[in-house]
Every structure is written in structure tokens, then in C-alpha cells.
Design a protein around this motif. Structure first.
Motif, PDB file in Angstrom:
ATOM      1  N   GLY A  12      31.385  79.806  73.199  1.00 32.54           N
ATOM      2  CA  GLY A  12      31.345  81.249  73.040  1.00 32.54           C
ATOM      3  C   GLY A  12      32.671  81.870  72.641  1.00 32.54           C
ATOM      4  O   GLY A  12      32.835  83.061  72.714  1.00 32.54           O
ATOM      5  N   ASN A  27      24.138  86.090  70.211  1.00 31.19           N
ATOM      6  CA  ASN A  27      25.066  84.996  70.418  1.00 31.19           C
ATOM      7  C   ASN A  27      24.242  83.852  70.965  1.00 31.19           C
ATOM      8  O   ASN A  27      23.736  83.935  72.065  1.00 31.19           O
ATOM      9  CB  ASN A  27      26.162  85.403  71.406  1.00 31.19           C
ATOM     10  CG  ASN A  27      27.152  84.283  71.655  1.00 31.19           C
ATOM     11  OD1 ASN A  27      26.839  83.120  71.475  1.00 31.19           O
ATOM     12  ND2 ASN A  27      28.343  84.644  72.054  1.00 31.19           N
ATOM     13  N   GLU A  30      25.215  80.721  74.567  1.00 34.04           N
ATOM     14  CA  GLU A  30      24.933  80.617  75.987  1.00 34.04           C
ATOM     15  C   GLU A  30      23.680  81.413  76.305  1.00 34.04           C
ATOM     16  O   GLU A  30      23.182  82.153  75.496  1.00 34.04           O
ATOM     17  CB  GLU A  30      26.103  81.099  76.831  1.00 34.04           C
ATOM     18  CG  GLU A  30      26.354  82.577  76.725  1.00 34.04           C
ATOM     19  CD  GLU A  30      27.460  83.016  77.626  1.00 34.04           C
ATOM     20  OE1 GLU A  30      27.205  83.138  78.838  1.00 34.04           O
ATOM     21  OE2 GLU A  30      28.555  83.234  77.130  1.00 34.04           O
ATOM     22  N   GLY A  31      23.224  81.281  77.456  1.00 32.89           N
ATOM     23  CA  GLY A  31      22.027  82.003  77.844  1.00 32.89           C
ATOM     24  C   GLY A  31      21.556  81.487  79.168  1.00 32.89           C
ATOM     25  O   GLY A  31      22.323  81.339  80.090  1.00 32.89           O
ATOM     26  N   ARG A  35      19.826  85.753  81.504  1.00 34.98           N
ATOM     27  CA  ARG A  35      21.004  86.142  80.729  1.00 34.98           C
ATOM     28  C   ARG A  35      20.577  86.794  79.437  1.00 34.98           C
ATOM     29  O   ARG A  35      19.828  86.230  78.647  1.00 34.98           O
ATOM     30  CB  ARG A  35      21.880  84.926  80.393  1.00 34.98           C
ATOM     31  CG  ARG A  35      22.730  84.488  81.531  1.00 34.98           C
ATOM     32  CD  ARG A  35      23.868  85.461  81.712  1.00 34.98           C
ATOM     33  NE  ARG A  35      24.569  85.140  82.926  1.00 34.98           N
ATOM     34  CZ  ARG A  35      25.227  86.016  83.647  1.00 34.98           C
ATOM     35  NH1 ARG A  35      25.299  87.261  83.283  1.00 34.98           N
ATOM     36  NH2 ARG A  35      25.829  85.661  84.733  1.00 34.98           N
ATOM     37  N   THR A  37      21.418  87.946  75.823  1.00 34.96           N
ATOM     38  CA  THR A  37      22.403  87.638  74.789  1.00 34.96           C
ATOM     39  C   THR A  37      22.222  88.509  73.554  1.00 34.96           C
ATOM     40  O   THR A  37      22.892  88.306  72.558  1.00 34.96           O
ATOM     41  CB  THR A  37      22.326  86.155  74.373  1.00 34.96           C
ATOM     42  OG1 THR A  37      21.016  85.883  73.893  1.00 34.96           O
ATOM     43  CG2 THR A  37      22.670  85.249  75.537  1.00 34.96           C
ATOM     44  N   PRO A  67      24.958  90.247  80.019  1.00 34.57           N
ATOM     45  CA  PRO A  67      25.336  89.092  79.212  1.00 34.57           C
ATOM     46  C   PRO A  67      26.449  88.290  79.885  1.00 34.57           C
ATOM     47  O   PRO A  67      27.216  88.825  80.686  1.00 34.57           O
ATOM     48  CB  PRO A  67      25.849  89.705  77.906  1.00 34.57           C
ATOM     49  CG  PRO A  67      25.596  91.157  77.978  1.00 34.57           C
ATOM     50  CD  PRO A  67      25.237  91.510  79.377  1.00 34.57           C
ATOM     51  N   THR A  71      29.352  85.530  75.605  1.00 34.35           N
ATOM     52  CA  THR A  71      28.670  86.538  74.798  1.00 34.35           C
ATOM     53  C   THR A  71      29.512  87.803  74.683  1.00 34.35           C
ATOM     54  O   THR A  71      29.782  88.292  73.583  1.00 34.35           O
ATOM     55  CB  THR A  71      27.294  86.880  75.411  1.00 34.35           C
ATOM     56  OG1 THR A  71      26.495  85.693  75.476  1.00 34.35           O
ATOM     57  CG2 THR A  71      26.569  87.925  74.606  1.00 34.35           C
TER      58      THR A  71
END
Length: 173
Positions: A12, A27, A30-31, A35, A37, A67, A71
Motif C-alpha cells: 500500500g 486501492n 489491502e482489505g 475494511r 477500500t 479504510p 489505503t
């Protein structure tokens, strides 16, 4: 074969400019469950307001539905992203709030003294632990402000000659 660690970028860490099919900034680095994003003005406004009130990004990221770190940092580092200006404003206002807190820390003597009830040491004594902690809180904030907003809170450096007069630089050819 995996890249050597020195060549890897943090997850990230690169600014994201990708958009989804609805035109929202995303983005994909990540997640996970809970989460968010996808950037929206509402999320950007919320993070900006919380930063301006003095909250840290860590506290904000811990909240469900907000987020994650990569992110938000990706949005904040990308000058073309709509969050870029909001992040800058929120941080600057948060630092100004921190400067106001310095006055409160200096003026708060509430726990500087403690009452002792022992037979041999009855009376009032300085609470060294509280005084040291207050000094640490003050100095830490003061240092951070001098680095984050040096034009406002940094040390002023004046270039003078040996006698304290104007410094004159002469070039010879």
C-alpha cells in the motif's frame, strides 16, 4: 523467484490512481472483512474532521468500516486524489490543536503535588512521576510540531557574520 527484500515496496505504499466502474478511487492492496477500500467524499470528510480534532490515523484505522493504513496513506500521497488536500488540511488543523494543548499541559498543575499520610513523611510532596510525564508530553509534542510545521513552530535560523551583522556573500570570478 522472489525479489530480494530491499527491492520490495511496503504494502500500500504507492499512491493509487485506479478507479472502479463507478469512477470511485480504489486501492486493491489491502482489505479484508469490514475494511472499506473505496474512496467516497463522506469517508474523506470524516477522516479530515477526525484528524483536525487531534485524533491519530491509528485511532481512525482501528474503527470498523474505516479504510486501512495502506489505503489512506495511498490516497494522502497522491496529489491527483481528492483526499490529498483534505488530508493536508486535517493534519495541519490537528497540529494546531496540538499546539493549543501545549498551553494546557503547561498550565495543568492538578497532580503535581500529592499528600503523604505516613508517620515520618506526612505532608505534601512533589509528584515527580507526573511532572516528568508532563514534561515528556510537552517536549514530544513540541518536537513533532517543529518538524511537521517548521515555518510556524520550528527554530528560526539567522545567518549573520561573526559580529552578528548582516551576512554578506561575495563571489569572485
Amino acid at each position: 523467484m522472489a525479489k530480494p527484500k530491499a527491492d520490495r515496496k511496503a504494502k500500500g505504499s504507492e499512491p493509487q490512481t485506479e478507479r472502479d466502474d463507478k469512477g470511485q478511487f480504489v486501492n486493491g492492496n489491502e482489505g479484508g472483512p469490514g475494511r472499506n477500500t473505496i474512496y467516497t467524499d463522506e469517508i474523506g470528510d470524516t477522516i479530515e474532521a477526525r484528524l483536525a480534532s487531534g485524533e491519530t490515523l491509528i485511532a481512525i484505522w482501528r474503527d470498523e468500516g474505516m479504510p486501512g493504513e495502506g489505503t489512506v496513506r495511498g490516497w494522502a500521497l497522491n496529489p491527483q486524489h481528492p483526499f490529498y488536500a483534505k488530508y493536508t488540511r486535517g493534519r495541519e488543523l490537528g497540529y494546531m490543536r496540538m499546539a493549543d494543548e501545549l498551553i494546557d499541559i503547561l498550565d495543568d498543575g492538578q497532580n503535581d503535588w500529592m499528600e503523604r499520610h505516613g508517620q515520618d513523611d506526612a505532608g505534601w510532596a512533589a509528584n515527580g512521576e507526573h511532572i516528568s510525564r508532563s514534561r515528556l508530553r510537552f517536549e514530544g509534542r513540541k518536537w513533532l510540531l517543529s518538524k511537521a510545521l517548521p515555518k510556524i513552530y520550528g527554530d528560526k535560523v539567522a545567518l549573520t557574520d561573526a559580529e552578528g551583522g548582516k551576512l554578506v556573500i561575495e563571489f569572485s570570478t
